[in-house]
Motif scaffolding. Structure first.
Motif, PDB file in Angstrom:
ATOM      1  N   THR A 244       0.828  -1.202   0.000  1.00  0.00           N
ATOM      2  CA  THR A 244       0.000   0.000   0.000  1.00  0.00           C
ATOM      3  C   THR A 244       0.867   1.259   0.000  1.00  0.00           C
ATOM      4  OG1 THR A 244      -1.660  -1.212   1.258  1.00  0.00           O
ATOM      5  CG2 THR A 244      -1.865   1.164   1.235  1.00  0.00           C
ATOM      6  N   LEU A 245       0.744   2.040  -1.079  1.00  0.00           N
ATOM      7  CA  LEU A 245       1.507   3.281  -1.224  1.00  0.00           C
ATOM      8  C   LEU A 245       0.721   4.435  -0.611  1.00  0.00           C
ATOM      9  CD1 LEU A 245       3.911   4.859  -2.413  1.00  0.00           C
ATOM     10  CD2 LEU A 245       2.585   5.056  -4.544  1.00  0.00           C
TER      11      LEU A 245
ATOM     12  N   VAL B 216       9.009   7.860  -8.946  1.00  0.00           N
ATOM     13  CA  VAL B 216      10.181   7.006  -9.090  1.00  0.00           C
ATOM     14  C   VAL B 216      10.833   6.941  -7.717  1.00  0.00           C
ATOM     15  CG1 VAL B 216      12.458   6.786 -10.159  1.00  0.00           C
ATOM     16  CG2 VAL B 216      10.506   7.576 -11.522  1.00  0.00           C
ATOM     17  N   PHE B 217      11.124   5.725  -7.283  1.00  0.00           N
ATOM     18  CA  PHE B 217      11.763   5.492  -5.988  1.00  0.00           C
ATOM     19  C   PHE B 217      13.231   5.164  -6.200  1.00  0.00           C
ATOM     20  CE2 PHE B 217       7.369   4.738  -5.043  1.00  0.00           C
ATOM     21  CZ  PHE B 217       7.215   5.094  -3.716  1.00  0.00           C
TER      22      PHE B 217
ATOM     23  N   TRP C  20      13.306   2.771  -9.380  1.00  0.00           N
ATOM     24  CA  TRP C  20      12.162   1.888  -9.622  1.00  0.00           C
ATOM     25  C   TRP C  20      10.920   2.737  -9.798  1.00  0.00           C
ATOM     26  CZ3 TRP C  20       8.038   0.583  -6.011  1.00  0.00           C
ATOM     27  CH2 TRP C  20       7.264  -0.513  -6.389  1.00  0.00           C
ATOM     28  N   ASP C  21      10.157   2.481 -10.863  1.00  0.00           N
ATOM     29  CA  ASP C  21       8.971   3.288 -11.160  1.00  0.00           C
ATOM     30  C   ASP C  21       7.654   2.573 -10.843  1.00  0.00           C
ATOM     31  OD1 ASP C  21       8.708   1.438 -13.225  1.00  0.00           O
ATOM     32  OD2 ASP C  21       8.970   2.910 -14.837  1.00  0.00           O
ATOM     33  N   GLY C  22       7.733   1.516 -10.063  1.00  0.00           N
ATOM     34  CA  GLY C  22       6.537   0.745  -9.741  1.00  0.00           C
ATOM     35  C   GLY C  22       6.364  -0.467 -10.637  1.00  0.00           C
TER      36      GLY C  22
ATOM     37  N   PRO D 297      11.770   9.522  -3.339  1.00  0.00           N
ATOM     38  CA  PRO D 297      11.426   8.681  -2.188  1.00  0.00           C
ATOM     39  C   PRO D 297      12.263   7.405  -2.170  1.00  0.00           C
ATOM     40  CG  PRO D 297       9.632   8.698  -3.800  1.00  0.00           C
ATOM     41  CD  PRO D 297      10.661   9.666  -4.287  1.00  0.00           C
ATOM     42  N   ILE D 298      12.499   6.907  -0.975  1.00  0.00           N
ATOM     43  CA  ILE D 298      13.264   5.672  -0.807  1.00  0.00           C
ATOM     44  C   ILE D 298      12.281   4.508  -0.750  1.00  0.00           C
ATOM     45  CG2 ILE D 298      14.845   4.404   0.690  1.00  0.00           C
ATOM     46  CD1 ILE D 298      15.901   7.169   1.637  1.00  0.00           C
TER      47      ILE D 298
END
Length: 151
Positions: A30-31, A88-89, A107-109, A126-127
């Motif tokens: 859950t984001l 993007v994380f 990582w873009d999901g 974001p991390i």
């Protein structure tokens, strides 16, 4: 049950903080987008609070926290345009020799790619990680932001 757009309150030592559930993303879960501020008194205008730029993004088991009474549902509000897309994380493993991440991945999901060292601008990303309520509260109380993370 929780739905995209739901806003929740969580108690911190300085007052209540708020976050909005955006979506579920496998395999992370859950984001949420944590909204700016900690409030001694509940805001009177949650629509305006939700419209503000996201303080930080993290994965957090909002459904489980809600069902256990750890967070309380405030209401459902439209996710603002600036927060509709998955950010993007950045992610990486701390190198014990230097105590920092030296090899970062983005990582873009959906997909992940190696970038090595990151720029000052990428440090604001974001991390990628998932926190429990204890860590979420601690980071809110500290005024944590990804660009200030020592990793």
């Amino acid at each position: 049950m929780i739905r995209s757009g739901d806003v929740f309150g969580i108690r911190t030592s300085g007052g209540d903080a708020y976050f909005q559930y955006v979506k579920k993303i496998a395999p992370m879960g859950t984001l949420i987008r944590v909204l700016p501020g900690v409030f001694a008194d509940a805001p009177t205008d949650f629509e305006s609070l939700v419209a503000i730029e996201t303080n930080f993004w993290i994965f957090f088991p909002a459904g489980a926290a809600f069902s256990r009474g750890i967070v309380r549902k405030i209401g459902r509000y439209a996710i603002p345009d600036h927060s509709k897309n998955v950010p993007v994380f950045r992610a990486g493993v701390v190198d014990p020799a230097v105590g920092k991440v030296v090899d970062w991945w983005l990582w873009d999901g959906e997909k992940e790619w190696r970038v090595g060292s990151i720029t000052d601008e990428q440090r604001k990303l974001p991390i990628r990680g998932s926190w429990n309520d204890t860590m979420l509260i601690k980071r809110i109380e500290e005024g944590w932001l990804p660009e200030n993370d020592p990793r």
